[in-house]
Scaffold this motif. Structure first.
Motif, mmCIF file in Angstrom:
data_model
loop_
_atom_site.group_PDB
_atom_site.id
_atom_site.type_symbol
_atom_site.label_atom_id
_atom_site.label_comp_id
_atom_site.label_asym_id
_atom_site.label_seq_id
_atom_site.Cartn_x
_atom_site.Cartn_y
_atom_site.Cartn_z
ATOM 1 N N GLU A 136 0.821 -1.202 0.000
ATOM 2 C CA GLU A 136 0.000 0.000 0.000
ATOM 3 C C GLU A 136 0.859 1.258 0.000
ATOM 4 O OE1 GLU A 136 -2.989 0.165 3.037
ATOM 5 O OE2 GLU A 136 -4.396 -0.934 1.764
ATOM 6 N N VAL A 137 0.548 2.153 -0.927
ATOM 7 C CA VAL A 137 1.177 3.472 -0.923
ATOM 8 C C VAL A 137 0.594 4.236 0.264
ATOM 9 C CG1 VAL A 137 1.491 5.623 -2.191
ATOM 10 C CG2 VAL A 137 1.456 3.431 -3.423
ATOM 11 N N PRO A 138 1.428 4.773 1.147
ATOM 12 C CA PRO A 138 0.915 5.377 2.379
ATOM 13 C C PRO A 138 0.092 6.643 2.143
ATOM 14 C CG PRO A 138 3.276 5.748 2.165
ATOM 15 C CD PRO A 138 2.899 4.784 1.092
ATOM 16 N N SER A 139 -0.802 6.913 3.068
ATOM 17 C CA SER A 139 -1.688 8.069 2.953
ATOM 18 C C SER A 139 -0.909 9.374 2.916
ATOM 19 C CB SER A 139 -2.690 8.079 4.113
ATOM 20 O OG SER A 139 -2.019 8.130 5.355
ATOM 21 N N GLU A 140 0.241 9.415 3.625
ATOM 22 C CA GLU A 140 1.038 10.637 3.635
ATOM 23 C C GLU A 140 1.539 10.984 2.228
ATOM 24 O OE1 GLU A 140 1.123 8.651 7.568
ATOM 25 O OE2 GLU A 140 1.598 7.994 5.511
ATOM 26 N N PHE A 141 1.906 9.943 1.466
ATOM 27 C CA PHE A 141 2.374 10.168 0.099
ATOM 28 C C PHE A 141 1.217 10.647 -0.775
ATOM 29 C CE2 PHE A 141 3.609 8.940 -4.207
ATOM 30 C CZ PHE A 141 4.920 9.396 -4.268
ATOM 31 N N MET A 142 0.046 10.033 -0.613
ATOM 32 C CA MET A 142 -1.124 10.437 -1.381
ATOM 33 C C MET A 142 -1.504 11.882 -1.072
ATOM 34 S SD MET A 142 -2.044 7.860 -3.285
ATOM 35 C CE MET A 142 -3.727 8.271 -3.719
ATOM 36 N N TYR A 143 -1.421 12.254 0.180
ATOM 37 C CA TYR A 143 -1.749 13.618 0.597
ATOM 38 C C TYR A 143 -0.795 14.618 -0.058
ATOM 39 C CZ TYR A 143 -2.950 17.478 3.758
ATOM 40 O OH TYR A 143 -3.364 18.686 4.283
ATOM 41 N N GLU A 144 0.464 14.232 -0.112
ATOM 42 C CA GLU A 144 1.477 15.118 -0.695
ATOM 43 C C GLU A 144 1.258 15.314 -2.191
ATOM 44 O OE1 GLU A 144 6.279 15.061 -1.652
ATOM 45 O OE2 GLU A 144 5.481 13.769 -0.078
ATOM 46 N N VAL A 145 1.085 14.221 -2.943
ATOM 47 C CA VAL A 145 0.984 14.345 -4.399
ATOM 48 C C VAL A 145 -0.345 14.947 -4.834
ATOM 49 C CG1 VAL A 145 2.597 12.451 -4.822
ATOM 50 C CG2 VAL A 145 0.134 11.974 -4.747
ATOM 51 N N SER A 146 -1.380 14.813 -3.995
ATOM 52 C CA SER A 146 -2.687 15.370 -4.341
ATOM 53 C C SER A 146 -2.843 16.816 -3.874
ATOM 54 C CB SER A 146 -3.805 14.523 -3.741
ATOM 55 O OG SER A 146 -3.835 14.645 -2.323
ATOM 56 N N GLU A 147 -1.767 17.379 -3.353
ATOM 57 C CA GLU A 147 -1.787 18.749 -2.835
ATOM 58 C C GLU A 147 -2.823 18.904 -1.738
ATOM 59 O OE1 GLU A 147 -2.348 21.194 -6.299
ATOM 60 O OE2 GLU A 147 -0.261 20.986 -6.935
ATOM 61 N N TYR A 193 -6.251 9.088 1.479
ATOM 62 C CA TYR A 193 -6.400 7.638 1.618
ATOM 63 C C TYR A 193 -5.133 6.925 1.153
ATOM 64 C CZ TYR A 193 -8.216 8.326 -3.235
ATOM 65 O OH TYR A 193 -8.403 8.697 -4.548
ATOM 66 N N THR A 194 -4.990 5.681 1.575
ATOM 67 C CA THR A 194 -3.893 4.860 1.058
ATOM 68 C C THR A 194 -4.263 4.363 -0.333
ATOM 69 O OG1 THR A 194 -4.818 2.845 2.053
ATOM 70 C CG2 THR A 194 -3.224 4.104 3.364
ATOM 71 N N TRP A 195 -3.269 3.855 -1.057
ATOM 72 C CA TRP A 195 -3.542 3.314 -2.386
ATOM 73 C C TRP A 195 -2.952 1.912 -2.488
ATOM 74 C CZ3 TRP A 195 -0.838 1.636 -6.761
ATOM 75 C CH2 TRP A 195 -1.610 1.478 -7.911
ATOM 76 N N PRO A 196 -3.826 0.901 -2.685
ATOM 77 C CA PRO A 196 -3.333 -0.470 -2.783
ATOM 78 C C PRO A 196 -2.756 -0.769 -4.160
ATOM 79 C CG PRO A 196 -5.717 -0.462 -3.012
ATOM 80 C CD PRO A 196 -5.308 0.962 -2.755
ATOM 81 N N ALA A 197 -1.546 -1.297 -4.184
ATOM 82 C CA ALA A 197 -0.922 -1.714 -5.432
ATOM 83 C C ALA A 197 -1.431 -3.112 -5.762
ATOM 84 C CB ALA A 197 0.592 -1.707 -5.292
ATOM 85 N N GLN A 198 -2.480 -3.158 -6.581
ATOM 86 C CA GLN A 198 -3.155 -4.415 -6.891
ATOM 87 C C GLN A 198 -2.830 -4.860 -8.309
ATOM 88 O OE1 GLN A 198 -7.133 -2.821 -6.022
ATOM 89 N NE2 GLN A 198 -7.248 -4.175 -4.248
ATOM 90 N N VAL A 229 -0.730 10.840 -10.361
ATOM 91 C CA VAL A 229 -1.069 9.425 -10.545
ATOM 92 C C VAL A 229 0.165 8.630 -10.938
ATOM 93 C CG1 VAL A 229 -2.479 7.769 -11.820
ATOM 94 C CG2 VAL A 229 -3.464 9.974 -11.135
ATOM 95 N N ARG A 230 0.983 9.186 -11.828
ATOM 96 C CA ARG A 230 2.197 8.469 -12.231
ATOM 97 C C ARG A 230 3.151 8.316 -11.060
ATOM 98 N NH1 ARG A 230 2.766 5.044 -15.922
ATOM 99 N NH2 ARG A 230 1.840 6.439 -17.470
ATOM 100 N N ARG A 231 3.222 9.312 -10.203
ATOM 101 C CA ARG A 231 4.107 9.211 -9.041
ATOM 102 C C ARG A 231 3.651 8.092 -8.100
ATOM 103 N NH1 ARG A 231 4.720 15.714 -7.744
ATOM 104 N NH2 ARG A 231 5.554 16.255 -9.802
ATOM 105 N N VAL A 232 2.351 7.935 -7.982
ATOM 106 C CA VAL A 232 1.830 6.839 -7.157
ATOM 107 C C VAL A 232 2.178 5.493 -7.782
ATOM 108 C CG1 VAL A 232 -0.290 5.727 -6.342
ATOM 109 C CG2 VAL A 232 -0.015 8.209 -6.117
ATOM 110 N N LEU A 233 1.991 5.377 -9.090
ATOM 111 C CA LEU A 233 2.325 4.123 -9.777
ATOM 112 C C LEU A 233 3.823 3.838 -9.686
ATOM 113 C CD1 LEU A 233 0.124 4.447 -13.006
ATOM 114 C CD2 LEU A 233 -0.461 3.329 -10.855
ATOM 115 N N ASN A 234 4.639 4.872 -9.814
ATOM 116 C CA ASN A 234 6.091 4.681 -9.710
ATOM 117 C C ASN A 234 6.492 4.251 -8.302
ATOM 118 O OD1 ASN A 234 6.364 5.390 -12.383
ATOM 119 N ND2 ASN A 234 7.134 7.452 -11.971
ATOM 120 N N TYR A 235 5.830 4.815 -7.302
ATOM 121 C CA TYR A 235 6.089 4.404 -5.919
ATOM 122 C C TYR A 235 5.800 2.903 -5.772
ATOM 123 C CZ TYR A 235 5.923 4.494 -0.770
ATOM 124 O OH TYR A 235 6.160 4.262 0.575
ATOM 125 N N ALA A 236 4.673 2.484 -6.337
ATOM 126 C CA ALA A 236 4.299 1.070 -6.252
ATOM 127 C C ALA A 236 5.306 0.184 -6.972
ATOM 128 C CB ALA A 236 2.901 0.865 -6.830
#
Length: 424
Positions: free
Chosen positions: A109-120, A125-130, A197-204
């Motif tokens: 799971e991509v942590p909520s802190e990372f999601m908060y940062e990239v979404s300004e 929420y967290t993001w599950p790498a499924q 979105v790409r940053r989240v995918l790259n994190y995963a």
């Protein structure tokens, strides 16, 4: 991390023989493999030339290519006819069907802190790498992710690890990634390789999938001077470099930066490719940055017979319609079903003009009541096709009955933007 092949330019036209030679040359560098999984796009990306590359991969590996998993995402499974049309002689028995609601595993799971940062600060929420369980549990020693890099409304530029985490992803991951793109702002995303979105995918990719033997085969496709689709570039590698190279070329050949705005655009949706507004709204996504205020977008949609390709999402589109961002966000707060299908909420946002221009849909198999019920204007297909005849119009500016219009024969092949609006 390696780049196994890279070639392309704005004038390149790779022949089938050149494509085969280039692909085989890259696969030779990988060494022998005993069990290969191919993940190409589905029929909705027929023009990506990925079908040809998948067939060539089968020719190269023979019985070592044991599974082909089209990256359906939320789309319907391919029919036998679609498989035969897109993948040629590739054996039908190799194809598997991705079930985005049931056949997935979560790698991390991509942590909520990372999601908060990239979404300004818009989402926390967290993001599950499924991914489809076949990727993790199939025992493959090579996973070939095949697809086209082209401007995209959700992630900025299509393909690379989107093919993995969305194309073979699960409902939660798909919903949350689409919603992230929507709330961040589609017009801030399209045509850009580096997006939230790409940053989240790259994190995963970096944290949860680095152990997977994934090699990316990326095409860049565009029409030549004769209107024929050609491969402008081919990039093959196991990390982000091949994607960045493909994205840079795609911007040159798929992104049409315009010096003036469009007052009336006419977009044709090939009935073999576009059967729902879920896909057909590329006509809106890809042109909105080129359309003037109070412009009209005419969508000739002879094959469109439904809104969503998934029954639950189709029902939500019919319930709320393309009513704009504020109303959609409010509905997502109040309706648990819409909140549980955030990709549908994102789609409703993407498909709205936000009151800025008129969208006139001319469907082959939906009624006036259905079209107006989702907040589009209705157009009679026969009448509009007679006036704006795809057989006689050319891509770009045309004059019809003294009126200047801008015609697009396939919105999936590019992105159009007025220079003064892009990036604003």
């Amino acid at each position: 991390m390696s780049l196994f092949f890279a070639a392309g330019s704005a004038t390149t036209e790779m022949s089938l023989q050149e494509v085969q030679t280039n692909l085989f040359q890259a696969l030779d560098k990988l060494g022998p493999r005993r069990k290969v999984l191919a993940i190409p796009p589905d029929f909705t990306r027929m023009h990506s030339q990925s079908g040809v590359l998948t067939e060539l991969a089968w020719q190269y590996y023979g019985d070592k290519l044991t599974d082909i998993l089209p990256a359906l995402g939320t789309h319907k499974p391919m029919s036998d006819q679609e498989i035969a049309t897109m993948y040629g002689a590739t054996p039908r028995t190799l194809f598997r069907v991705h079930d985005w609601r049931n056949d997935v595993v979560t790698l991390g799971e991509v942590p909520s802190e990372f999601m908060y940062e990239v979404s300004e600060g818009k989402l926390d929420y967290t993001w599950p790498a499924q991914v489809n369980k076949l990727l993790r549990d199939g025992g493959h020693d090579l996973i070939l992710s095949i697809g086209q890099v082209v401007p995209h409304e959700v992630v900025g530029m299509a393909n690379y690890n989107k093919n993995i985490f969305v194309g073979t992803g699960g409902s939660i991951g798909i919903h949350r990634s689409h919603f992230l793109g929507a709330v961040y702002g589609m017009e801030r995303m399209m045509g850009r390789a580096d997006t939230p979105v790409r940053r989240v995918l790259n994190y995963a990719s970096e944290h949860f999938a680095s152990h997977m033997p994934i090699v990316y085969v990326q095409t860049v496709v565009a029409k030549n001077a004769d209107g024929k689709l050609v491969i402008r570039g081919l990039y093959i590698g196991d990390d982000v470099e091949c994607f960045k190279l493909a994205a840079a070329l795609s911007l040159k050949v798929n992104f049409k930066m315009m010096d003036r705005e469009i007052k009336r655009a006419v977009v044709f949706l090939d009935p073999h490719e576009f059967k729902s507004t879920w896909l057909g709204n590329k006509s809106i996504y890809r042109t909105r940055m080129a359309l003037a205020d109070n412009a009209e977008l005419v969508v000739l949609a002879p094959g469109v017979h439904e809104f969503g390709e998934d029954a639950a999402i189709d029902a939500l589109i019919r319930k709320y319609g393309y009513c704009g961002t504020p109303k959609t966000l409010e509905a997502a707060k109040e309706d648990a079903q819409l909140a549980g299908n955030l990709s549908a909420a994102a789609h409703l946002i993407h498909g709205s003009s936000e009151g800025r221009f008129t969208i006139r849909y001319c469907p082959g198999h939906l009624t006036r009541e259905e079209i107006e019920g989702v907040h589009f204007e209705y157009g009679d297909l026969a009448e509009m096709t007679s006036k704006y005849n795809p057989a006689t119009l050319e891509d770009g500016w045309n004059t019809v009955d003294g009126e200047e219009i801008f015609y697009i024969s396939n919105p999936g092949l590019g992105l159009w933007a007025y220079r003064g609006r892009f990036g604003s």
